[in-house]
Enzyme design. Structure first.
Site, short mmCIF file in Angstrom:
data_model
loop_
_atom_site.label_atom_id
_atom_site.label_comp_id
_atom_site.label_asym_id
_atom_site.label_seq_id
_atom_site.Cartn_x
_atom_site.Cartn_y
_atom_site.Cartn_z
N HIS A 247 23.97 19.49 -32.64
CA HIS A 247 25.00 20.31 -33.19
C HIS A 247 24.64 21.30 -33.88
O HIS A 247 24.87 22.56 -33.68
CB HIS A 247 25.99 19.39 -33.94
CG HIS A 247 26.62 18.21 -33.31
ND1 HIS A 247 26.84 17.18 -34.00
CD2 HIS A 247 27.26 18.43 -32.01
CE1 HIS A 247 27.41 16.34 -33.02
NE2 HIS A 247 27.67 16.81 -31.98
N LYS B 140 41.40 7.94 -32.73
CA LYS B 140 39.92 7.45 -32.94
C LYS B 140 39.76 7.51 -34.59
O LYS B 140 40.34 8.22 -35.22
CB LYS B 140 38.97 8.64 -32.49
CG LYS B 140 38.79 8.54 -31.08
CD LYS B 140 37.60 9.81 -30.76
CE LYS B 140 37.18 9.32 -29.21
NZ LYS B 140 35.76 10.17 -29.18
N ARG C 127 24.04 18.56 -22.69
CA ARG C 127 22.83 17.66 -22.76
C ARG C 127 22.37 17.35 -21.39
O ARG C 127 21.09 17.19 -20.96
CB ARG C 127 22.98 16.69 -23.54
CG ARG C 127 23.17 16.68 -25.14
CD ARG C 127 23.72 15.35 -26.01
NE ARG C 127 24.83 14.96 -25.19
CZ ARG C 127 25.63 14.16 -25.75
NH1 ARG C 127 25.55 13.64 -26.99
NH2 ARG C 127 26.94 13.90 -25.07
N SER D 259 26.29 11.75 -31.70
CA SER D 259 26.70 11.13 -32.86
C SER D 259 26.89 9.52 -32.56
O SER D 259 26.64 8.80 -33.58
CB SER D 259 27.94 11.72 -33.01
OG SER D 259 27.81 12.99 -33.50
#
Length: 159
Positions: free
Chosen positions: A17, A41, A90, A128
């Site tokens: 990040h 979440k 990614r 993460s």
């Protein structure tokens, strides 16, 4: 003034990040790192803590603002006079999802563009979620997160 927004959950912020943030800060006059509030979440860190962690690792960048928001990203963009959404990619799977989101955002607001930045190769595997798993089981996270927040993560996992 060219303003971009880099949205994400950043739970917690990783070196991947931070790489996107530093590279984006070179391209735009102002970059807002916007932490998404997702009521569905339960994160490791609460929203305020995530903002603090991001501020801690970006304090060397003059044109960065860290904020949190709830609701549609395009509405947040308009409120902050931002023109560009930054997304880090990614892998191909990231592209498929981000391509779909870019089209939805473009449908909602024609004036907003999405810019996808390829991650640096050394962070292509990093998320993460994987970071939290390594940390939970006592693995070394030194190469995964900025040094300034390693103790914050370890302390949070002890609770």
């Amino acid at each position: 003034m060219r303003i971009a927004v880099y949205p994400g959950s950043f739970d917690p912020i990783t070196k991947g990040h931070l790489d996107i943030i530093e590279r984006s800060a070179k391209v735009f006059d102002k970059l807002i790192v916007a932490v998404l509030i997702n009521p569905d979440k339960k994160g490791l860190f609460n929203i305020e803590e995530r903002v603090e962690l991001i501020e801690k690792v970006t304090n060397h960048l003059d044109n960065i603002e860290v904020d949190s928001f709830n609701g549609l990203l395009v509405n947040y963009m308009v409120e902050n006079k931002a023109q560009v959404i930054i997304k880090g990619l990614r892998a191909v799977s990231d592209f498929e999802y981000e391509f779909q989101m870019a089209l939805v955002n473009k449908k909602l607001n024609q004036d907003i563009e999405t810019l996808c930045m390829m991650t640096s190769a050394k962070y292509a595997y990093l998320s993460s979620s994987s970071l939290k798993q390594v940390a939970m089981f006592g693995g070394c996270i030194n190469d995964l997160v900025p040094e300034e927040i390693i103790d914050d993560i370890k302390m949070k996992l002890k609770k």
